[in-house]
Motif scaffolding. Structure first.
Motif, PDB file in Angstrom:
ATOM      1  N   ASN A 183       7.096 -47.453 -40.385  1.00 15.04           N
ATOM      2  CA  ASN A 183       6.502 -47.371 -39.036  1.00 15.04           C
ATOM      3  C   ASN A 183       5.036 -47.779 -39.064  1.00 15.04           C
ATOM      4  N   ALA A 184       4.305 -47.245 -40.043  1.00 11.69           N
ATOM      5  CA  ALA A 184       2.867 -47.506 -40.107  1.00 11.69           C
ATOM      6  C   ALA A 184       2.574 -48.977 -40.399  1.00 11.69           C
ATOM      7  N   VAL A 185       3.355 -49.572 -41.296  1.00  6.61           N
ATOM      8  CA  VAL A 185       3.066 -50.943 -41.726  1.00  6.61           C
ATOM      9  C   VAL A 185       3.595 -51.977 -40.734  1.00  6.61           C
ATOM     10  N   PHE A 186       4.839 -51.793 -40.261  1.00  4.12           N
ATOM     11  CA  PHE A 186       5.450 -52.824 -39.415  1.00  4.12           C
ATOM     12  C   PHE A 186       5.501 -52.448 -37.930  1.00  4.12           C
ATOM     13  N   GLY A 187       5.195 -51.212 -37.600  1.00  3.33           N
ATOM     14  CA  GLY A 187       5.253 -50.787 -36.213  1.00  3.33           C
ATOM     15  C   GLY A 187       3.909 -50.385 -35.648  1.00  3.33           C
ATOM     16  N   SER A 188       2.835 -50.755 -36.326  1.00  5.46           N
ATOM     17  CA  SER A 188       1.507 -50.358 -35.841  1.00  5.46           C
ATOM     18  C   SER A 188       1.190 -51.046 -34.518  1.00  5.46           C
ATOM     19  N   ASN A 189       0.279 -50.440 -33.761  1.00  5.20           N
ATOM     20  CA  ASN A 189      -0.114 -50.989 -32.477  1.00  5.20           C
ATOM     21  C   ASN A 189      -1.629 -50.987 -32.393  1.00  5.20           C
ATOM     22  N   PRO A 190      -2.281 -52.151 -32.398  1.00  7.51           N
ATOM     23  CA  PRO A 190      -1.707 -53.489 -32.464  1.00  7.51           C
ATOM     24  C   PRO A 190      -1.150 -53.780 -33.864  1.00  7.51           C
ATOM     25  N   PRO A 191      -0.314 -54.812 -33.969  1.00  9.18           N
ATOM     26  CA  PRO A 191       0.289 -55.140 -35.265  1.00  9.18           C
ATOM     27  C   PRO A 191      -0.759 -55.548 -36.301  1.00  9.18           C
ATOM     28  N   ILE A 192      -0.443 -55.229 -37.551  1.00 12.44           N
ATOM     29  CA  ILE A 192      -1.281 -55.698 -38.665  1.00 12.44           C
ATOM     30  C   ILE A 192      -1.132 -57.216 -38.754  1.00 12.44           C
ATOM     31  N   THR A 200       1.890 -60.993 -44.993  1.00 18.93           N
ATOM     32  CA  THR A 200       2.559 -62.010 -45.816  1.00 18.93           C
ATOM     33  C   THR A 200       1.978 -62.023 -47.226  1.00 18.93           C
ATOM     34  N   LYS A 201       0.680 -61.825 -47.326  1.00 19.33           N
ATOM     35  CA  LYS A 201       0.052 -61.802 -48.655  1.00 19.33           C
ATOM     36  C   LYS A 201       0.395 -60.508 -49.406  1.00 19.33           C
ATOM     37  N   ALA A 202       0.348 -59.369 -48.711  1.00 18.84           N
ATOM     38  CA  ALA A 202       0.605 -58.082 -49.360  1.00 18.84           C
ATOM     39  C   ALA A 202       2.037 -57.979 -49.871  1.00 18.84           C
ATOM     40  N   PHE A 203       3.008 -58.446 -49.067  1.00 19.58           N
ATOM     41  CA  PHE A 203       4.420 -58.317 -49.446  1.00 19.58           C
ATOM     42  C   PHE A 203       4.998 -59.593 -50.051  1.00 19.58           C
ATOM     43  N   GLN A 204       4.194 -60.662 -50.060  1.00 18.25           N
ATOM     44  CA  GLN A 204       4.610 -61.947 -50.621  1.00 18.25           C
ATOM     45  C   GLN A 204       5.931 -62.417 -50.017  1.00 18.25           C
ATOM     46  N   ILE A 205       5.981 -62.356 -48.674  1.00 17.44           N
ATOM     47  CA  ILE A 205       7.162 -62.801 -47.947  1.00 17.44           C
ATOM     48  C   ILE A 205       6.740 -63.721 -46.813  1.00 17.44           C
ATOM     49  N   ASP A 206       7.700 -64.451 -46.288  1.00 17.27           N
ATOM     50  CA  ASP A 206       7.475 -65.423 -45.232  1.00 17.27           C
ATOM     51  C   ASP A 206       7.151 -64.740 -43.900  1.00 17.27           C
ATOM     52  N   LYS A 207       6.421 -65.449 -43.052  1.00 21.09           N
ATOM     53  CA  LYS A 207       6.057 -64.949 -41.722  1.00 21.09           C
ATOM     54  C   LYS A 207       7.285 -64.588 -40.897  1.00 21.09           C
ATOM     55  N   LYS A 208       8.400 -65.307 -41.060  1.00 26.17           N
ATOM     56  CA  LYS A 208       9.628 -65.016 -40.301  1.00 26.17           C
ATOM     57  C   LYS A 208      10.158 -63.622 -40.649  1.00 26.17           C
ATOM     58  N   VAL A 209      10.031 -63.220 -41.891  1.00 21.90           N
ATOM     59  CA  VAL A 209      10.468 -61.884 -42.298  1.00 21.90           C
ATOM     60  C   VAL A 209       9.571 -60.830 -41.640  1.00 21.90           C
ATOM     61  N   ILE A 210       8.275 -61.115 -41.600  1.00 20.42           N
ATOM     62  CA  ILE A 210       7.335 -60.198 -40.939  1.00 20.42           C
ATOM     63  C   ILE A 210       7.685 -60.090 -39.459  1.00 20.42           C
ATOM     64  N   ASP A 211       7.967 -61.236 -38.806  1.00 25.77           N
ATOM     65  CA  ASP A 211       8.368 -61.225 -37.394  1.00 25.77           C
ATOM     66  C   ASP A 211       9.583 -60.327 -37.201  1.00 25.77           C
ATOM     67  N   TYR A 212      10.592 -60.514 -38.042  1.00 26.94           N
ATOM     68  CA  TYR A 212      11.821 -59.730 -37.943  1.00 26.94           C
ATOM     69  C   TYR A 212      11.522 -58.235 -38.083  1.00 26.94           C
ATOM     70  N   LEU A 213      10.734 -57.883 -39.094  1.00 26.34           N
ATOM     71  CA  LEU A 213      10.440 -56.471 -39.331  1.00 26.34           C
ATOM     72  C   LEU A 213       9.622 -55.858 -38.191  1.00 26.34           C
ATOM     73  N   GLN A 214       8.679 -56.612 -37.653  1.00 24.62           N
ATOM     74  CA  GLN A 214       7.856 -56.083 -36.568  1.00 24.62           C
ATOM     75  C   GLN A 214       8.627 -55.968 -35.255  1.00 24.62           C
ATOM     76  N   GLU A 215       9.736 -56.709 -35.105  1.00 28.87           N
ATOM     77  CA  GLU A 215      10.541 -56.639 -33.894  1.00 28.87           C
ATOM     78  C   GLU A 215      11.497 -55.448 -33.896  1.00 28.87           C
ATOM     79  N   GLN A 216      11.686 -54.805 -35.027  1.00 29.19           N
ATOM     80  CA  GLN A 216      12.617 -53.675 -35.108  1.00 29.19           C
ATOM     81  C   GLN A 216      12.086 -52.504 -34.302  1.00 29.19           C
TER      82      GLN A 216
END
Length: 200
Positions: free
Chosen positions: A163-172, A178-194
């Protein structure tokens, strides 16, 4: 001249000794506080509305009598495959006792080791989660599970990691995630949309 050095040394030692700080819940201003929502019949103590102590009865301590005593108590019900997701209590150690069912529990130590400690708990088992460390509980049984947790603070706080990392308001920022988790922006988009749920 020697007296000045001894005086200076004494002052320095006293300054160092008095600079140590010990933190805990504030000391209560009365023996107990039975929580009330009705401020008209309550006494305001330590930032809480309390029943007048002269009107307290034994039944008041069945559960609600914990207010201002420096501890918290919670019952947690888990459906099969139910999860209390990775979270932390920044101000409390947690002791969990399983009343029914089977729970897989664990916590992770702090950096740099990040060591995982896990255990499968059955009815009657107790496990302790140290203050501030990320921990979780997962019902691995085929039936409902029930646990009681005691926390060493009347205000332990809770930070659910996802919740804190992907559901913050405003978003991180994407750049940070992407740098912290070494994943693509699309994955971040998906996680933040949950729809991140509040497990409080």
């Amino acid at each position: 001249m020697a007296n000045i050095h001894y005086f200076t040394l004494t002052i320095a030692i006293l300054a160092l000794a008095s600079s140590l700080a010990y933190a805990s819940d504030p000391s209560p201003l009365q023996d107990f506080c039975v929580a009330l929502n009705d401020s008209k019949t309550a006494v305001f103590v330590n930032g809480k509305f309390c029943k007048n102590p002269k009107l307290a009865k034994a039944d008041d301590f069945f559960f609600s009598g914990l207010n201002t005593l420096g501890i918290s108590l919670v019952r947690i019900d888990y459906a099969p495959n139910g999860l209390n997701p990775p979270h932390t209590h920044p101000r409390a150690t947690e002791a969990l006792i399983v009343l029914e069912g089977t729970l897989y529990v664990g916590f992770v130590t702090s950096n740099p080791e990040n060591r995982l400690f896990t255990k499968v708990l059955n009815k009657g088992d107790v496990f302790v989660f140290p203050e501030g460390l990320i921990h979780f509980q997962f019902n691995v049984g085929k039936t409902n599970a029930i646990a009681i947790a005691g926390l060493s603070s009347q205000n332990p706080g809770v930070i659910t990691i996802a919740n804190a990392v992907f559901g913050s308001n405003p978003p991180i920022s994407y750049d940070v995630l992407t740098k912290a988790f070494q994943i693509d922006k699309k994955v971040i988009d998906y996680l933040q949309e949950q729809l991140w749920w509040d497990n409080n």
